[in-house]
Design a protein around this motif. Structure first.
Motif, PDB file in Angstrom:
ATOM      1  N   THR A  92      -6.007   3.160  -9.397  1.00  0.00           N
ATOM      2  CA  THR A  92      -5.298   4.431  -9.562  1.00  0.00           C
ATOM      3  C   THR A  92      -5.896   5.297 -10.667  1.00  0.00           C
ATOM      4  N   GLY A  93      -6.572   4.702 -11.615  1.00  0.00           N
ATOM      5  CA  GLY A  93      -7.172   5.472 -12.700  1.00  0.00           C
ATOM      6  C   GLY A  93      -8.656   5.739 -12.527  1.00  0.00           C
TER       7      GLY A  93
ATOM      8  N   ASN B 259      -4.063  -0.828 -11.428  1.00  0.00           N
ATOM      9  CA  ASN B 259      -4.336   0.063 -12.559  1.00  0.00           C
ATOM     10  C   ASN B 259      -5.756   0.606 -12.495  1.00  0.00           C
ATOM     11  N   TRP B 260      -6.703  -0.256 -12.156  1.00  0.00           N
ATOM     12  CA  TRP B 260      -8.097   0.175 -12.069  1.00  0.00           C
ATOM     13  C   TRP B 260      -8.285   1.190 -10.943  1.00  0.00           C
TER      14      TRP B 260
ATOM     15  N   ASP C  34      -1.816  -6.346 -10.498  1.00  0.00           N
ATOM     16  CA  ASP C  34      -1.500  -5.213 -11.368  1.00  0.00           C
ATOM     17  C   ASP C  34      -2.762  -4.637 -12.000  1.00  0.00           C
ATOM     18  N   ASP C  35      -3.695  -5.494 -12.412  1.00  0.00           N
ATOM     19  CA  ASP C  35      -4.962  -5.021 -12.970  1.00  0.00           C
ATOM     20  C   ASP C  35      -5.756  -4.237 -11.929  1.00  0.00           C
TER      21      ASP C  35
ATOM     22  N   LEU D  28       0.276   0.272  -4.579  1.00  0.00           N
ATOM     23  CA  LEU D  28       1.337   0.262  -5.574  1.00  0.00           C
ATOM     24  C   LEU D  28       2.699   0.560  -4.935  1.00  0.00           C
TER      25      LEU D  28
END
Length: 126
Positions: free
Chosen positions: A111-112, A108-109, A104-105, A61
């Protein structure tokens, strides 16, 4: 943990320099986040995969935001990710998401990943 993060990033096709202050800072931040959220001195063994994914995601990111993520082949790297019972698969046919959306998906996956597992290892502070 650095070796695991570098190995994961290399598997995704990202070339990580031998010494990278940004990666070291990201790893330190992820470790601190996990220690703070769980109130433990170290990272529990069960959260080490989550720490690797989170660090890799935050690194990607930052590199993407800084415009330094070059030569990353989204078609090869983002087709499917599987860890235990969790599987993420991205469609690659016509009409699917753009490479930017898939990236981006993925970020997001990554980092979470594993945050819902933190409570299992949390210790109360009195």
């Amino acid at each position: 943990m650095r070796e695991d993060v570098v190995g994961f990033l290399t598997g995704l096709g990202v070339v990580v320099p031998e010494t990278d202050a940004v990666l070291d800072f990201v790893i330190q931040g992820v470790e601190e986040t996990i220690r703070n959220d769980t109130n433990q001195q170290g990272i529990p063994d069960g959260l080490k995969p989550a720490a690797v994914y989170m660090a890799a995601g935050q690194y990607l990111l930052l590199m993407k935001g800084a415009g330094k993520l070059e030569g990353f082949d989204l078609d090869a790297a983002v087709k499917q990710i599987q860890e235990g019972d969790t599987s993420v698969t991205y469609a690659m046919g016509e009409g699917s998401q753009t490479p930017e959306q898939r990236m981006d998906d993925l970020l997001n996956w990554l980092t979470g990943y594993g945050r819902e597992q933190f409570s299992r290892y949390r210790r109360l502070v009195w």
